[in-house]
Structures are given as structure tokens and as C-alpha cells.
Design a protein around this motif. Structure first.
Motif, mmCIF file in Angstrom:
data_model
loop_
_atom_site.group_PDB
_atom_site.id
_atom_site.type_symbol
_atom_site.label_atom_id
_atom_site.label_comp_id
_atom_site.label_asym_id
_atom_site.label_seq_id
_atom_site.Cartn_x
_atom_site.Cartn_y
_atom_site.Cartn_z
ATOM 1 N N ASP A 61 34.787 116.055 -95.224
ATOM 2 C CA ASP A 61 34.953 117.194 -96.425
ATOM 3 C C ASP A 61 34.465 118.278 -96.280
ATOM 4 O O ASP A 61 33.237 118.613 -95.873
ATOM 5 C CB ASP A 61 34.509 116.540 -97.708
ATOM 6 N N ARG A 83 34.568 111.941 -97.692
ATOM 7 C CA ARG A 83 34.651 112.857 -99.109
ATOM 8 C C ARG A 83 33.176 113.019 -99.470
ATOM 9 O O ARG A 83 32.194 112.063 -99.156
ATOM 10 C CB ARG A 83 35.435 112.319 -99.963
ATOM 11 N N LYS A 84 33.116 113.833 -100.177
ATOM 12 C CA LYS A 84 31.929 114.307 -101.023
ATOM 13 C C LYS A 84 31.764 113.108 -102.079
ATOM 14 O O LYS A 84 33.047 112.619 -102.630
ATOM 15 C CB LYS A 84 31.909 115.580 -101.552
ATOM 16 N N LYS A 85 30.629 112.721 -102.414
ATOM 17 C CA LYS A 85 30.405 111.731 -103.528
ATOM 18 C C LYS A 85 31.522 111.919 -104.767
ATOM 19 O O LYS A 85 31.545 112.722 -105.237
ATOM 20 C CB LYS A 85 29.158 111.363 -103.825
ATOM 21 N N LYS A 87 34.671 111.577 -105.280
ATOM 22 C CA LYS A 87 35.995 112.145 -105.020
ATOM 23 C C LYS A 87 37.050 111.291 -104.750
ATOM 24 O O LYS A 87 38.376 111.517 -104.757
ATOM 25 C CB LYS A 87 36.014 113.169 -104.132
ATOM 26 N N SER A 104 22.968 115.466 -99.918
ATOM 27 C CA SER A 104 24.229 115.073 -100.414
ATOM 28 C C SER A 104 24.510 113.835 -100.041
ATOM 29 O O SER A 104 23.670 113.213 -99.349
ATOM 30 C CB SER A 104 25.416 116.016 -99.758
ATOM 31 N N VAL A 106 28.181 111.122 -98.837
ATOM 32 C CA VAL A 106 29.475 111.193 -98.333
ATOM 33 C C VAL A 106 29.911 109.848 -98.699
ATOM 34 O O VAL A 106 29.079 108.786 -98.641
ATOM 35 C CB VAL A 106 29.696 111.783 -97.090
ATOM 36 N N THR A 131 25.554 115.639 -91.825
ATOM 37 C CA THR A 131 26.956 115.166 -92.566
ATOM 38 C C THR A 131 27.709 114.495 -91.318
ATOM 39 O O THR A 131 27.955 113.281 -91.735
ATOM 40 C CB THR A 131 27.725 116.488 -92.908
#
Length: 179
Positions: A61, A83-85, A87, A104, A106, A131
């Protein structure tokens, strides 16, 4: 020949002091907006992976979605979004990681890959590597064989490419910015 990585590097815009002072943001949107440059970029990846017996392309993402989904299409493979959390609408697995300025999480769908599937993991840029490593861990938790990580840009001074390689994952990048 246009399959020269410098051709790609020359089409990446540097935005000073964004998203915060002192950061030199490497913007791939000019590269994506120009049809010839975008095609050359995708061909570099396609030629690299066309004989690798891959099953899937996973993209991170959000810009990894753009590049990764086109690579998957060109190689006639499925695409898996990382994806980001918050989503994804179905059962997910998550991995928390550190960023160059923050942290962050994922996620992937819990049924995104099957054990033994060969996957290349794609993003636009490697900075700290957090990431990409989080995406690798998610794929491996589901039993995937992550063949390689791939990105358009490497920022080697931030240590991400070293961290990825030190984890045992091969890394391919089209170009790098040292400054």
C-alpha cells in the motif's frame, strides 16, 4: 536502449522538505504519468521475473499496488495487496513495524496465499525497510516462498536495503538515490 535504470531515475521528481523538513521525497508520479517511462519501468520488472516461476505478486500500500498490479497483469499472475491496517474487509493477519518517522501496521487477508506459493513483493521505495520486512513476514506466516523483494527506488543511506538483505531476502531495485 530505454531499459537503462538511469532513464527511470531521471524521471523521478525530488520534493524537498516533504512530508517534513529535511526529507527529500522521491516522487514517482512523473514516471507514472509518462506512458513511455511507465512502460520501461514495468518492462524492467517483467524481464527480470518472466522466467522465475512465480505464482503471485504482492504489492505494498499504496504505490506498490500501482506497480505490482501491472507487473502481475503482464506476467499473467494474481495480485495480493498488503494494506494499511483496517482497510481489508475480510479476516486478516497483521504485522507492526517501524517507519523512518513513526510506526505502522500492515495487513493481508488470511487466505491471500497458499503454502509454497512463490511470491515477489513489490513497493515503490525502500527507505528503512520496515514495510518491506513486515510484508515479507506476513507472506511467510501464510507459508509463501518470498522469492525476492523489489522496488523502483532504494535509499541505501537509510539502511533498509541492508536490513532486507541481512534478513536473507533478495532485493532488486531499479535505481538508488544516495543523497
Amino acid at each position: 536502449m530505454f531499459l537503462d535504470p538511469n532513464y527511470i531515475r531521471d524521471r523521478i521528481r525530488t520534493v524537498p522538505d516533504w512530508p517534513e523538513p529535511g526529507v527529500q521525497f522521491r516522487d514517482i508520479t512523473p514516471l507514472l504519468q509518462d506512458p513511455r517511462s511507465f512502460r520501461v519501468l514495468i518492462e524492467l520488472f517483467v524481464y527480470r521475473y518472466m522466467n522465475q516461476r512465480l505464482d503471485l505478486v504482492a504489492g505494498i500500500d499504496a504505490r506498490g499496488f500501482i506497480v505490482g498490479s501491472v507487473i502481475a497483469h503482464e506476467l499473467n499472475l494474481g495480485f495480493v495487496p498488503v494494506r494499511k491496517k483496517g482497510k481489508l474487509p475480510y479476516d486478516t493477519i497483521a504485522e507492526h513495524y517501524a517507519l523512518e518517522y513513526g510506526s505502522s501496521t500492515v495487513e493481508m487477508h488470511a487466505d491471500a496465499v497458499r503454502p509454497g506459493q512463490r511470491v515477489v513483493l513489490v513497493d515503490d521505495l525502500v527507505a528503512t525497510g520496515g514495510t518491506m520486512l513486515a510484508g515479507m513476514k506476513l507472506l511467510q506466516r501464510l507459508g509463501a516462498n518470498v522469492v525476492e523483494a523489489a522496488a523502483v527506488i532504494d535509499l541505501p543511506q537509510l539502511g533498509g536495503s541492508k536490513a532486507i538483505r541481512d534478513s536473507g531476502l533478495n532485493l532488486y531495485t531499479v535505481c538508488e538515490f544516495d543523497e
